[in-house]
Design an enzyme around this catalytic site. Structure first.
Site, PDB file in Angstrom:
ATOM      1  N   LYS A  81       0.840  -1.135  -0.294  1.00 37.59           N
ATOM      2  CA  LYS A  81       0.058   0.013   0.021  1.00 37.59           C
ATOM      3  C   LYS A  81       0.852   1.228   0.029  1.00 37.59           C
ATOM      4  O   LYS A  81       1.592   1.627   0.806  1.00 37.59           O
ATOM      5  CB  LYS A  81      -0.889  -0.028   1.266  1.00 37.59           C
ATOM      6  N   GLU A 133      10.250   1.732  10.573  1.00 37.60           N
ATOM      7  CA  GLU A 133      11.048   2.850  10.469  1.00 37.60           C
ATOM      8  C   GLU A 133      10.342   3.931  10.402  1.00 37.60           C
ATOM      9  O   GLU A 133       9.564   4.307   9.487  1.00 37.60           O
ATOM     10  CB  GLU A 133      12.163   2.490   9.197  1.00 37.60           C
ATOM     11  N   CYS A 181      13.359  11.718   6.271  1.00 43.77           N
ATOM     12  CA  CYS A 181      13.212  11.241   7.944  1.00 43.77           C
ATOM     13  C   CYS A 181      14.725  11.529   8.531  1.00 43.77           C
ATOM     14  O   CYS A 181      14.711  11.606   9.705  1.00 43.77           O
ATOM     15  CB  CYS A 181      13.045   9.768   7.968  1.00 43.77           C
ATOM     16  N   GLU A 200       9.645  16.305  15.694  1.00 42.47           N
ATOM     17  CA  GLU A 200       9.862  16.249  14.017  1.00 42.47           C
ATOM     18  C   GLU A 200       8.862  17.520  13.283  1.00 42.47           C
ATOM     19  O   GLU A 200       7.945  17.528  13.473  1.00 42.47           O
ATOM     20  CB  GLU A 200       9.504  14.968  13.476  1.00 42.47           C
TER      21      GLU A 200
HETATM   22  P1  NAD Z   1       2.254   8.327   7.790  1.00 42.00           P
HETATM   23  O1  NAD Z   1       2.663   7.704   8.903  1.00 42.00           O
HETATM   24  O2  NAD Z   1       1.300   9.336   7.908  1.00 42.00           O
HETATM   25  O3  NAD Z   1       1.814   7.305   6.695  1.00 42.00           O
HETATM   26  C1  NAD Z   1       2.811   6.276   6.418  1.00 42.00           C
HETATM   27  C2  NAD Z   1       1.877   5.293   5.663  1.00 42.00           C
HETATM   28  O4  NAD Z   1       1.178   4.519   6.557  1.00 42.00           O
HETATM   29  C3  NAD Z   1       0.987   5.829   4.361  1.00 42.00           C
HETATM   30  O5  NAD Z   1       0.880   4.608   3.335  1.00 42.00           O
HETATM   31  C4  NAD Z   1      -0.247   5.760   5.145  1.00 42.00           C
HETATM   32  O6  NAD Z   1      -1.408   5.709   4.469  1.00 42.00           O
HETATM   33  C5  NAD Z   1      -0.374   4.485   6.231  1.00 42.00           C
HETATM   34  N1  NAD Z   1      -1.024   4.557   7.274  1.00 42.00           N
HETATM   35  C6  NAD Z   1      -1.737   5.557   8.044  1.00 42.00           C
HETATM   36  N2  NAD Z   1      -2.592   5.153   8.821  1.00 42.00           N
HETATM   37  C7  NAD Z   1      -2.327   3.777   8.979  1.00 42.00           C
HETATM   38  C8  NAD Z   1      -2.872   2.619   9.778  1.00 42.00           C
HETATM   39  N3  NAD Z   1      -3.614   2.923  10.809  1.00 42.00           N
HETATM   40  N4  NAD Z   1      -2.742   1.583   9.564  1.00 42.00           N
HETATM   41  C9  NAD Z   1      -1.822   1.167   8.544  1.00 42.00           C
HETATM   42  N5  NAD Z   1      -1.141   1.890   7.777  1.00 42.00           N
HETATM   43  C10 NAD Z   1      -1.486   3.458   8.043  1.00 42.00           C
HETATM   44  O7  NAD Z   1       3.681   8.912   7.319  1.00 42.00           O
HETATM   45  P2  NAD Z   1       3.958  10.031   6.198  1.00 42.00           P
HETATM   46  O8  NAD Z   1       3.316  11.416   6.108  1.00 42.00           O
HETATM   47  O9  NAD Z   1       3.523   9.255   4.634  1.00 42.00           O
HETATM   48  O10 NAD Z   1       5.487  10.263   5.842  1.00 42.00           O
HETATM   49  C11 NAD Z   1       6.287  10.762   6.457  1.00 42.00           C
HETATM   50  C12 NAD Z   1       6.938  10.244   7.958  1.00 42.00           C
HETATM   51  O11 NAD Z   1       7.740   9.218   7.658  1.00 42.00           O
HETATM   52  C13 NAD Z   1       7.939  11.185   8.509  1.00 42.00           C
HETATM   53  O12 NAD Z   1       7.719  11.115   9.967  1.00 42.00           O
HETATM   54  C14 NAD Z   1       9.228  10.671   8.354  1.00 42.00           C
HETATM   55  O13 NAD Z   1      10.440  10.833   9.159  1.00 42.00           O
HETATM   56  C15 NAD Z   1       8.902   9.034   8.278  1.00 42.00           C
HETATM   57  N6  NAD Z   1       9.950   8.395   7.305  1.00 42.00           N
HETATM   58  C16 NAD Z   1      10.859   7.598   7.961  1.00 42.00           C
HETATM   59  C17 NAD Z   1      11.738   6.846   7.291  1.00 42.00           C
HETATM   60  C18 NAD Z   1      12.724   5.912   8.141  1.00 42.00           C
HETATM   61  O14 NAD Z   1      13.355   5.161   7.092  1.00 42.00           O
HETATM   62  N7  NAD Z   1      13.018   6.002   9.111  1.00 42.00           N
HETATM   63  C19 NAD Z   1      11.926   7.318   5.838  1.00 42.00           C
HETATM   64  C20 NAD Z   1      10.908   8.170   5.455  1.00 42.00           C
HETATM   65  C21 NAD Z   1      10.091   8.596   5.974  1.00 42.00           C
END
Ligand code: NAD
Length: 482
Positions: A175, A250, A284, A383
């Site tokens: 997804k 992550e 991130c 963040e």
């Molecule tokens: P997010 O947590 O809002 O969403 C991530 C994914 O999870 C999306 O596909 C979203 O639709 C899905 N999701 C949302 N609610 C869910 C649920 N209840 N159950 C299952 N899936 C669900 O994050 P975002 O805004 O897309 O990305 C930004 C964040 O990601 C920042 O905090 C960033 O630091 C982090 N990030 C971390 C890394 C790493 O490797 N550590 C890399 C890139 C981004």
């Protein structure tokens, strides 16, 4: 208006049973609809899991070199479409062209890298205590992997989960983030054309709370790999472990660069500006805290302000720094800027939305620098996920190290110093999964392990390289007496 893009399930391009679709707009020009995707529900997700379960035996029994051939061919198809993919990425996510092209190239390289790994997966021959015994280990696929990915690296992150999962012989349900799913659809298209058997990869677009949650809870999935925010990731971890799945998450970061008294202020400012303002601060691993020795503080701040003010902000198609991905990400950054000012930090660069014809309607924000930041302020602890750097003054290296570690996160950390002992102490003591000396906090090669400490990660399994394959394999020990 082009046709809505469809889900990829069991080798077919299918519409969601909801009959609903969701539009993706251009963050540099939000009135432009870039594409339309399926707004799927739990039943669509469950059908995808069923297809992945049904395809398991065929794929795990496909010889590794053949799995590798398909990954290599898919990588080559992506390479042939690199320009097209770069345009999709810029139009949906907004990053600057060199960043978008670099990310697409990373995905291509990841498919090629894991194509060779697929052939090399094996085990180890051990010495047996008894006579006439072959004693060895084998690495086997785990089963069905559920992959849930964020918008900020919309092609690289899905690639670095998907390629090792497939190389190791798992089947996959994926997804992508709803904000920028287009490049994942293109990965599915490339794998389909490369000859991936039906059901081995299934891509379903839609809300995380329905599609993502069904992937995690469905008894057909065995593994959950999630990248995203700490808030969502911690819920995902709980749901997945409660359901007895192998899980890696992550998550977010609050990454520091410690600037020591021996640092050249201009070099340190380059490192912090690259880490903090690159990808519009939406990495991130973005540097959001510069922790600076008092002896070089004033010179460093002057240099960093210069970098912030000279950055060319505008549509990613032809500017150095693109917009934030969405209205809500922009609002969140502006809110943090207000919070920082309210807490008493001094705004020395940026702080608002830029003016001009090209940036009038998009989600643009100025590269922003705060000084006089106290380590306890929210701007130094939470963040922001925008191009905002908080500068904190310290009086010696030990204080700087303590401030660097005094956050809930631990993804990436860097130090700028000419002192070898300080550099090594930083490597020893920094609480972060990635530590760099005289380098920016962002960026990592594809063959090294990637993952965080503390709230940045579940600290279960690393991603990328050989470490990335571990998550998708399980070892079996075999005694073969003859
Ligand atoms: P997010 O947590 O809002 O969403 C991530 C994914 O999870 C999306 O596909 C979203 O639709 C899905 N999701 C949302 N609610 C869910 C649920 N209840 N159950 C299952 N899936 C669900 O994050 P975002 O805004 O897309 O990305 C930004 C964040 O990601 C920042 O905090 C960033 O630091 C982090 N990030 C971390 C890394 C790493 O490797 N550590 C890399 C890139 C981004």
């Amino acid at each position: 208006m082009t046709e809505p893009s469809r889900n990829y399930v069991n080798g077919e391009w299918v519409a969601s049973e909801t009959g609903e679709t969701a539009e993706v707009t251009n963050p540099a020009n939000p009135s432009e609809v870039v594409a339309t995707y399926q707004h799927s529900n739990e039943n669509d997700a469950a059908a995808a899991v069923d297809a992945a379960v049904a395809a398991e035996d065929e794929w795990r029994n496909t010889p590794g070199p053949e799995r590798g051939r398909i990954l290599r061919e898919a990588g080559t198809l992506l390479a042939q479409r690199k320009d097209e993919l770069t345009e999709i990425l810029i139009a949906e996510e907004g990053k600057a062209r060199p960043e978008a092209a670099g990310e697409v190239q990373r995905a291509i390289d990841i498919f090629h890298y894991f194509s060779t790994k697929a052939a090399d997966l094996g085990g180890t021959k051990k010495g047996a205590s008894g006579p006439n015994t072959n004693l060895y280990t084998r690495q086997e696929p785990v089963g069905v992997a559920a992959l849930i990915t964020p918008w900020n690296y919309p092609i690289a992150i899905p690639a670095w989960k998907l390629a090792p999962a497939l190389a190791a012989g798992n089947t996959v349900v994926l997804k992508p983030a709803s904000i920028a799913p287009g490049v994942v659809i293109e990965i599915a298209r490339a794998l389909d054309e490369a000859g991936l058997p039906d059901g081995v990869l299934n891509v379903v677009t839609g809300p995380g709370s329905s599609v993502g949650s069904e992937f995690i809870g469905n008894e057909g999935t065995d593994l959950v790999s999630f990248t995203g925010s700490s808030q969502v990731g911690e819920m995902v971890y709980e749901q997945a472990t409660d359901a007895g799945k192998r899980v890696q998450t992550e998550l977010g970061g609050k990454n520091p660069t410690l600037v020591a008294d021996s640092a050249d202020p201009a070099e340190a400012a380059d490192i912090v500006a690259n880490g903090g303002f690159g990808t519009t601060g939406q990495s991130c691993t973005a540097c959001s805290r510069a922790i600076v020795h008092e002896d070089v503080y004033d010179d460093f701040v002057a240099e960093l302000v210069d970098r912030a003010e000279s950055l060319d902000v505008g549509p990613g198609t032809d500017h150095e720094m693109g917009p934030q991905v969405s209205e809500s990400e922009l609002s969140s950054t502006l809110e943090y800027i207000d919070i920082a000012e309210g807490e008493g930090a001094t705004l020395v660069a940026g702080g608002g939305v830029p003016e001009g014809e090209e940036v009038e309607t998009g989600h643009f924000v100025e590269p922003t620098v705060f000084t006089d930041v106290d380590p306890d302020m929210r701007i130094a602890q939470e963040e922001v996920f925008g191009p905002v750097v908080a500068v904190i003054k310290v009086s010696d290296f030990d204080e700087g190290l303590a401030v660097a570690n005094d956050v809930d996160y631990g993804l990436s950390a860097s130090v700028v110093t000419d002192d070898h002992t300080e550099a090594n102490r930083f490597v020893d003591e920094a609480e972060a999964g990635v530590v760099k000396v005289n380098d920016k906090t962002t960026g990592l090669e594809l063959h090294v392990p990637f993952g965080g400490f503390k709230r940045s990660s579940s600290e279960t399994w690393r991603e990328q390289g050989d470490a990335g394959l571990d998550f998708y394999t399980i070892e079996k020990t075999v005694y073969d007496n003859y």
